[in-house]
Design a protein around this motif. Sequence first.
Motif, short mmCIF file in Angstrom:
data_model
loop_
_atom_site.label_atom_id
_atom_site.label_comp_id
_atom_site.label_asym_id
_atom_site.label_seq_id
_atom_site.Cartn_x
_atom_site.Cartn_y
_atom_site.Cartn_z
N TYR A 227 0.77 -1.27 -0.02
CA TYR A 227 -0.07 0.05 0.03
C TYR A 227 1.05 1.19 -0.11
O TYR A 227 1.65 1.51 0.94
CB TYR A 227 -0.63 -0.06 1.12
CG TYR A 227 -1.95 1.17 1.13
CD1 TYR A 227 -3.01 0.77 0.55
CD2 TYR A 227 -1.69 2.36 1.58
CE1 TYR A 227 -4.02 2.15 0.57
CE2 TYR A 227 -2.65 3.51 1.52
CZ TYR A 227 -3.72 3.25 1.14
OH TYR A 227 -4.67 4.25 1.03
N MET A 231 -2.48 6.05 4.35
CA MET A 231 -3.78 5.56 4.41
C MET A 231 -4.74 6.42 5.32
O MET A 231 -4.50 6.61 6.23
CB MET A 231 -3.80 3.97 5.06
CG MET A 231 -5.02 3.26 4.99
SD MET A 231 -5.05 1.44 5.61
CE MET A 231 -3.91 0.83 4.14
N PRO A 232 -5.98 6.60 4.87
CA PRO A 232 -6.95 7.40 5.77
C PRO A 232 -7.32 6.37 6.74
O PRO A 232 -7.29 5.24 6.92
CB PRO A 232 -8.11 7.58 4.50
CG PRO A 232 -7.58 7.58 3.20
CD PRO A 232 -6.53 6.40 3.41
N THR A 235 -9.92 2.67 6.89
CA THR A 235 -10.05 2.40 5.51
C THR A 235 -10.38 0.77 5.44
O THR A 235 -10.03 -0.07 6.33
CB THR A 235 -8.46 2.44 5.06
OG1 THR A 235 -8.18 3.67 5.03
CG2 THR A 235 -8.46 1.64 3.64
N GLU A 236 -11.30 0.57 4.54
CA GLU A 236 -11.64 -0.76 4.12
C GLU A 236 -11.33 -1.17 2.76
O GLU A 236 -11.65 -0.15 1.77
CB GLU A 236 -13.47 -0.78 4.44
CG GLU A 236 -13.91 -0.55 5.88
CD GLU A 236 -15.13 -0.98 5.78
OE1 GLU A 236 -16.14 -1.35 4.82
OE2 GLU A 236 -15.64 -0.34 7.11
N ILE A 237 -10.55 -2.25 2.59
CA ILE A 237 -9.83 -2.35 1.35
C ILE A 237 -10.63 -3.86 0.87
O ILE A 237 -10.85 -4.71 1.45
CB ILE A 237 -8.32 -2.59 1.33
CG1 ILE A 237 -7.76 -1.35 1.64
CG2 ILE A 237 -7.77 -3.39 0.10
CD1 ILE A 237 -6.43 -1.44 1.97
N GLN A 254 -0.15 -0.47 8.86
CA GLN A 254 -0.82 0.43 8.35
C GLN A 254 -2.08 0.34 9.54
O GLN A 254 -2.98 -0.40 9.44
CB GLN A 254 -1.56 0.04 7.01
CG GLN A 254 -0.68 0.20 6.15
CD GLN A 254 -0.61 1.46 5.46
OE1 GLN A 254 -0.94 2.20 6.10
NE2 GLN A 254 0.43 1.41 4.71
N ASN A 256 -4.46 2.38 10.09
CA ASN A 256 -5.78 2.75 9.84
C ASN A 256 -6.78 1.76 8.94
O ASN A 256 -7.69 2.10 8.52
CB ASN A 256 -5.76 4.35 9.12
CG ASN A 256 -5.18 5.35 10.03
OD1 ASN A 256 -5.58 5.37 11.24
ND2 ASN A 256 -4.49 6.43 9.15
N LEU A 257 -5.98 0.90 8.68
CA LEU A 257 -6.73 -0.41 8.13
C LEU A 257 -7.74 -0.91 8.98
O LEU A 257 -7.21 -1.63 10.04
CB LEU A 257 -5.80 -1.26 7.46
CG LEU A 257 -6.13 -2.66 6.87
CD1 LEU A 257 -7.07 -2.11 5.51
CD2 LEU A 257 -5.16 -3.61 6.40
#
Length: 565
Positions: A227, A231-232, A235-237, A254, A256-257
Amino acid sequence: MMKKTIAFLISLSFCIISMPAYNADYKISAECVVENGFEYDISSDFAEIVSCSDDSENIVIPDSINGVPVKAIADNAFGECTNLVTVTIPDSIEYITGNVFSGCTNLASIEVSENNAAYSCADGMLFNKDKTELIAVPSQISEAVLPDGLLAIKELAFNNCSEITEITVPKSVENIEMYAFQGCVNLENIKISDNISYVGSHAFSDTLWYKNLPDGVIYIGKIAYSYKGEMPENTEIILDEDTKSISAWAFSKQENLKNITIPESVERIENNAFFCCYGLENADIPQNVTDIGADAFKFCSSLKKINIPQSVENIGDYAFANCTSLSEIDFPDSAVYIGKTIFDNTVWLENQPDGMVYTGKIAYGYKGEMPENTHIDIEEGTKGIACCAFENCENLTGITFPQSLEYIGGSSFVFCNGLTSVNIPSGVDYIGNMAFFACSSLKSVSIPENMKTIQEKAFYQCDSLENVYYSGTEEKWNCIKVAAYNENLLNCAIHYAESSLEKGDATCDGIIDVRDVTMVNQYVVQLTDMTEQGLLNADVIADGTVDIKDLGQIKKYIIKQISEF
């Protein structure tokens, strides 16, 4: 399934790579010699170059030193040779580390003797003999044409090749190791096919190609590689539907994931893929995943539930360790190979009662303080012993394995100083590295004919080991792959099936019946003596003595409570 599992373990990595044989034992008695700008470690049968202070532009590596062949070149051995332009490798060299020419900023060409059995060269680049692995590219090369048939680009292969601006990776390439293109700061155009199956961490991080990509999830072929960017929050990926694997360190740190949707197409989750993703709450593992790498979800402290599907064959060390909120685990009943302490510091493990802990069909370990003189009967149906399952259990004096067992993991009984004998059942074909390391009281071990691999140091420092009872012939024993540092096992008395050892036949009449029970019973209460062969046959526990435990096992066999010893 175990064949695939063993291949994974022997490779010590998700990326399986071949290399020439190299005997590390020599360093125990190596002598340091400096001559003509080279520093060597010399043993009785070969020498290794550990450093070079020669400031020449052209260096020819000698094939021998003081009459001893030069067979190896150590990591970073030429790191200070900044003037080096060409280097010639003789036919005696059998082992080279991938980082051997790091720091050779003026290196333009690597030449290899045509008679070298392990290595070759093409266009100044260093390959293994059949050119399936690219090992090192000189930093002054500005154009690199890679051959068809190449399978792997090794770690740091293109280290500091700042002159290269474009590269085409052949369709045959399956693996690109970590840091493969480190320092290739002008590499802007890269062509890679979808055939690639493994890309190591930071393989392209220094390149212009990577820097010019937009922020977000970066794919290389069908691999979720990393990534990029900040990352905001929350976050949803959702990964692409055709994604085959998630690369090492792809989403690590990460914070914020929050959620990730992994498609059914994914087969591998590599080492550290989600390491320290503190905010990750959901990560359903799909049904086609076979491997979960070491530290893959370590420190995912918000993860509460995990489902491990039947397809999973290997889970690496600490994969879910320190997932402090993890309370629910759905584990398969297959023979999953479990690495070290994969669920330590989780709510799930804290909630398990003291005593034996199982994850599906795997003996995970012993929780709590073990009482003195403990004998453990592993549950019938158990298929594996996890790595470090009984590590430092000094009060463990005996263990009975079920016939369902298929493997014994690495370090599973390390420092179990109370163990005196081990009877390994017929289904086991693999013993992991350091499995019985420093079991100082271990006197005898029974090994089944089915055994294929005994890993490094499995019986290292088992200094009391005297007898090995092998259920096959000497010819089959010699076919077992026994790794280094197992001299205690190999140097003791080995009793083969062809030596007429018939377990349970105390009377040596070719039949196991009530007469054998009577013979052993009279021997135990010192009413009679037994022949040497009778004693060997009656010692069904294989602990070097005939006693009431052997008597009990023979009785069970006769009344068909057990089918074999």
